[in-house]
Design a protein around this motif. Structure first.
Motif, PDB file in Angstrom:
ATOM      1  N   VAL A  73      -0.701  -1.128  -6.839  1.00 39.25           N
ATOM      2  CA  VAL A  73       0.744  -1.204  -6.599  1.00 39.25           C
ATOM      3  C   VAL A  73       1.163  -0.219  -5.517  1.00 39.25           C
ATOM      4  N   LEU A  74       0.620   1.000  -5.565  1.00 44.16           N
ATOM      5  CA  LEU A  74       0.969   1.997  -4.545  1.00 44.16           C
ATOM      6  C   LEU A  74       0.387   1.628  -3.185  1.00 44.16           C
ATOM      7  N   GLU A  75      -0.779   0.995  -3.183  1.00 43.17           N
ATOM      8  CA  GLU A  75      -1.319   0.484  -1.914  1.00 43.17           C
ATOM      9  C   GLU A  75      -0.374  -0.554  -1.312  1.00 43.17           C
ATOM     10  N   LEU A  76       0.083  -1.470  -2.124  1.00 43.38           N
ATOM     11  CA  LEU A  76       1.003  -2.498  -1.645  1.00 43.38           C
ATOM     12  C   LEU A  76       2.309  -1.886  -1.164  1.00 43.38           C
ATOM     13  N   ALA A  77       2.742  -0.805  -1.824  1.00 43.81           N
ATOM     14  CA  ALA A  77       3.968  -0.120  -1.411  1.00 43.81           C
ATOM     15  C   ALA A  77       3.821   0.484  -0.017  1.00 43.81           C
ATOM     16  N   ARG A  78       2.636   0.978   0.278  1.00 41.83           N
ATOM     17  CA  ARG A  78       2.401   1.613   1.582  1.00 41.83           C
ATOM     18  C   ARG A  78       2.110   0.598   2.679  1.00 41.83           C
ATOM     19  N   SER A  79       1.868  -0.651   2.318  1.00 43.75           N
ATOM     20  CA  SER A  79       1.457  -1.666   3.285  1.00 43.75           C
ATOM     21  C   SER A  79       2.673  -2.380   3.856  1.00 43.75           C
ATOM     22  N   LEU A  82      -6.777  -5.080  -0.444  1.00 41.66           N
ATOM     23  CA  LEU A  82      -6.732  -3.840  -1.205  1.00 41.66           C
ATOM     24  C   LEU A  82      -8.038  -3.065  -1.097  1.00 41.66           C
ATOM     25  N   LYS A  83      -7.934  -1.743  -1.008  1.00 41.20           N
ATOM     26  CA  LYS A  83      -9.107  -0.891  -1.141  1.00 41.20           C
ATOM     27  C   LYS A  83      -9.466  -0.727  -2.616  1.00 41.20           C
ATOM     28  N   THR A  84      -8.464  -0.753  -3.467  1.00 38.24           N
ATOM     29  CA  THR A  84      -8.683  -0.650  -4.905  1.00 38.24           C
ATOM     30  C   THR A  84      -9.390  -1.904  -5.412  1.00 38.24           C
ATOM     31  N   ARG A  85     -10.501  -1.717  -6.119  1.00 37.44           N
ATOM     32  CA  ARG A  85     -11.213  -2.859  -6.698  1.00 37.44           C
ATOM     33  C   ARG A  85     -10.660  -3.122  -8.090  1.00 37.44           C
ATOM     34  N   LEU A  86     -10.245  -4.359  -8.317  1.00 36.15           N
ATOM     35  CA  LEU A  86      -9.660  -4.741  -9.595  1.00 36.15           C
ATOM     36  C   LEU A  86     -10.791  -5.112 -10.564  1.00 36.15           C
ATOM     37  N   ARG A  87     -11.200  -4.132 -11.350  1.00 35.19           N
ATOM     38  CA  ARG A  87     -12.333  -4.326 -12.252  1.00 35.19           C
ATOM     39  C   ARG A  87     -11.978  -5.238 -13.428  1.00 35.19           C
ATOM     40  N   GLY A  88     -12.994  -5.872 -13.984  1.00 34.88           N
ATOM     41  CA  GLY A  88     -12.807  -6.689 -15.161  1.00 34.88           C
ATOM     42  C   GLY A  88     -12.946  -5.868 -16.430  1.00 34.88           C
ATOM     43  N   ARG A 125       2.726  -5.695   3.490  1.00 40.14           N
ATOM     44  CA  ARG A 125       2.618  -6.964   2.804  1.00 40.14           C
ATOM     45  C   ARG A 125       3.972  -7.363   2.216  1.00 40.14           C
ATOM     46  N   ALA A 126       4.182  -8.656   2.029  1.00 39.49           N
ATOM     47  CA  ALA A 126       5.414  -9.164   1.431  1.00 39.49           C
ATOM     48  C   ALA A 126       5.074 -10.359   0.545  1.00 39.49           C
ATOM     49  N   GLY A 127       5.964 -10.658  -0.384  1.00 36.68           N
ATOM     50  CA  GLY A 127       5.795 -11.828  -1.236  1.00 36.68           C
ATOM     51  C   GLY A 127       4.966 -11.551  -2.474  1.00 36.68           C
ATOM     52  N   VAL A 128       4.487 -12.633  -3.091  1.00 35.80           N
ATOM     53  CA  VAL A 128       3.808 -12.544  -4.384  1.00 35.80           C
ATOM     54  C   VAL A 128       2.347 -12.146  -4.199  1.00 35.80           C
ATOM     55  N   HIS A 129       1.927 -11.177  -5.020  1.00 36.76           N
ATOM     56  CA  HIS A 129       0.529 -10.750  -5.058  1.00 36.76           C
ATOM     57  C   HIS A 129       0.078 -10.689  -6.514  1.00 36.76           C
ATOM     58  N   HIS A 130      -1.157 -11.121  -6.770  1.00 34.25           N
ATOM     59  CA  HIS A 130      -1.707 -11.048  -8.117  1.00 34.25           C
ATOM     60  C   HIS A 130      -2.589  -9.814  -8.230  1.00 34.25           C
ATOM     61  N   VAL A 131      -2.308  -9.012  -9.250  1.00 34.52           N
ATOM     62  CA  VAL A 131      -3.024  -7.752  -9.446  1.00 34.52           C
ATOM     63  C   VAL A 131      -3.479  -7.709 -10.900  1.00 34.52           C
ATOM     64  N   ALA A 132      -4.588  -8.358 -11.171  1.00 31.99           N
ATOM     65  CA  ALA A 132      -5.118  -8.447 -12.537  1.00 31.99           C
ATOM     66  C   ALA A 132      -6.620  -8.213 -12.494  1.00 31.99           C
ATOM     67  N   GLY A 133      -7.228  -8.096 -13.673  1.00 34.18           N
ATOM     68  CA  GLY A 133      -8.651  -7.828 -13.744  1.00 34.18           C
ATOM     69  C   GLY A 133      -9.501  -9.039 -13.399  1.00 34.18           C
ATOM     70  N   ALA A 134     -10.768  -8.779 -13.121  1.00 35.20           N
ATOM     71  CA  ALA A 134     -11.679  -9.835 -12.663  1.00 35.20           C
ATOM     72  C   ALA A 134     -12.190 -10.719 -13.792  1.00 35.20           C
ATOM     73  N   ASP A 190      -6.285   1.116 -12.116  1.00 32.57           N
ATOM     74  CA  ASP A 190      -6.482   0.155 -11.030  1.00 32.57           C
ATOM     75  C   ASP A 190      -5.153  -0.468 -10.627  1.00 32.57           C
ATOM     76  N   LEU A 191      -4.358  -0.840 -11.623  1.00 33.84           N
ATOM     77  CA  LEU A 191      -3.079  -1.488 -11.347  1.00 33.84           C
ATOM     78  C   LEU A 191      -2.145  -0.548 -10.589  1.00 33.84           C
ATOM     79  N   ALA A 192      -2.020   0.683 -11.055  1.00 39.02           N
ATOM     80  CA  ALA A 192      -1.134   1.628 -10.387  1.00 39.02           C
ATOM     81  C   ALA A 192      -1.586   1.898  -8.956  1.00 39.02           C
ATOM     82  N   ALA A 193      -2.890   2.061  -8.769  1.00 39.21           N
ATOM     83  CA  ALA A 193      -3.398   2.315  -7.420  1.00 39.21           C
ATOM     84  C   ALA A 193      -3.118   1.134  -6.499  1.00 39.21           C
TER      85      ALA A 193
END
Length: 272
Positions: free
Chosen positions: A193-199, A260-266, A201-210, A188-191
């Motif tokens: 991160v790559l989504e953000l790379a293609r976007s 994000l299209k990627t769902r950050l699962r818990g 978007r700028a600045g701080v984003h939180h990418v953690a589990g639910a 989930d994290l890698a997906a």
């Protein structure tokens, strides 16, 4: 795209290489001592503490996107100064940067932290990560800082290895019941991160589990998944040990997940 994964031989870096290659990108990945296990990348030796070497390597590869997943918990220069070297080289090439950061930038006093929360680290590693964030924001303001938490996989992460070692008696120690984080699955994290790379978007984003879970609860979830009796896991309170560092740190991803299209699962979901 031409993607450079800095710190590609790490647990997250390996997954970033796999997913980038699977998407058909031209991928190079750096390593400090030995290449990672993922196929599909050119492996390049790099010590990010060496500013000139970082500039030369990145100039030779010519990336469109750079993902910096390099760090060493005990080394300020690698974690903080190295991040600045990567940011300077990325800016010089006009490439896009995604810098992977950590919930270690927070003290835990507020417990829940949104993307716009101000870092207040209480450990040397957290301070190095916070310094890296400040450098990245100053040098590459159009880039992304992706803060994350404990990274879990399907058996390959350090935390999962520790659970097995503690349960077997091969390691002494305990899993803390009062040390709470928001674990994320490495895929989930890698997906994300790559989504953000293609976007754009700028600045701080939180990418953690639910889910916010203690290290002990996380260990029990890993044990059940792997057929280990959770009763074999030793536990205790970090507050009773005097170890430095935050206790309860929960990353609120509410401003990031909608983009994000990627769902950050818990953890309770991806370890079930």
């Amino acid at each position: 795209m031409r993607i450079l994964i800095v710190g590609g031989s790490g647990f997250l870096g390996d997954e970033l290489v796999r997913q980038s290659a699977a998407e058909g990108h031209v991928v190079a990945a750096t390593c400090l001592t030995r290449p990672g296990t993922a196929a599909g990348a050119d492996w390049l030796p790099l010590d990010v503490r060496d500013r000139a070497a970082t500039l030369d390597l990145m100039g030779a590869f010519g990336p469109d996107v750079v993902v910096n997943a390099a760090y060493r918990q005990s080394d300020w220069v690698t974690t903080a100064v190295g991040a600045a070297h990567v940011a300077v080289a990325t800016a010089a090439l006009g490439a896009r940067l995604v810098h992977v950061s950590s919930d270690a930038v927070f003290s835990g006093k507020a417990i829940t932290y949104a993307e716009d929360s101000v870092p207040d680290p209480v450990t040397p590693y957290g301070a190095a990560k916070a310094a890296a964030e400040a450098a990245v924001q100053a040098i590459t303001p159009t880039g992304v800082i992706a803060r994350t938490s404990l990274i879990i996989g399907d058996g390959g992460s350090p935390h999962e290895g520790m659970v097995h070692a503690l349960a077997s008696g091969g390691m002494r120690g305990v899993l803390f019941t009062d040390d709470v984080r928001c674990p994320v699955h490495v895929r989930d994290l890698a997906a994300a991160v790559l989504e953000l790379a293609r976007s754009d978007r700028a600045g701080v984003h939180h990418v953690a589990g639910a889910d916010a879970v203690s290290r002990y609860e996380l260990g029990r979830l890993v044990a059940r998944r792997d057929g280990i009796d959770p009763a074999r896991l030793p536990y205790g309170r970090r507050a009773d040990t005097g170890l430095p560092g935050p206790l309860d740190v929960r990353l609120d991803c509410g401003l990031t997940q909608p983009h994000l299209k990627t769902r950050l699962r818990g953890a309770r979901e991806f370890l079930s």
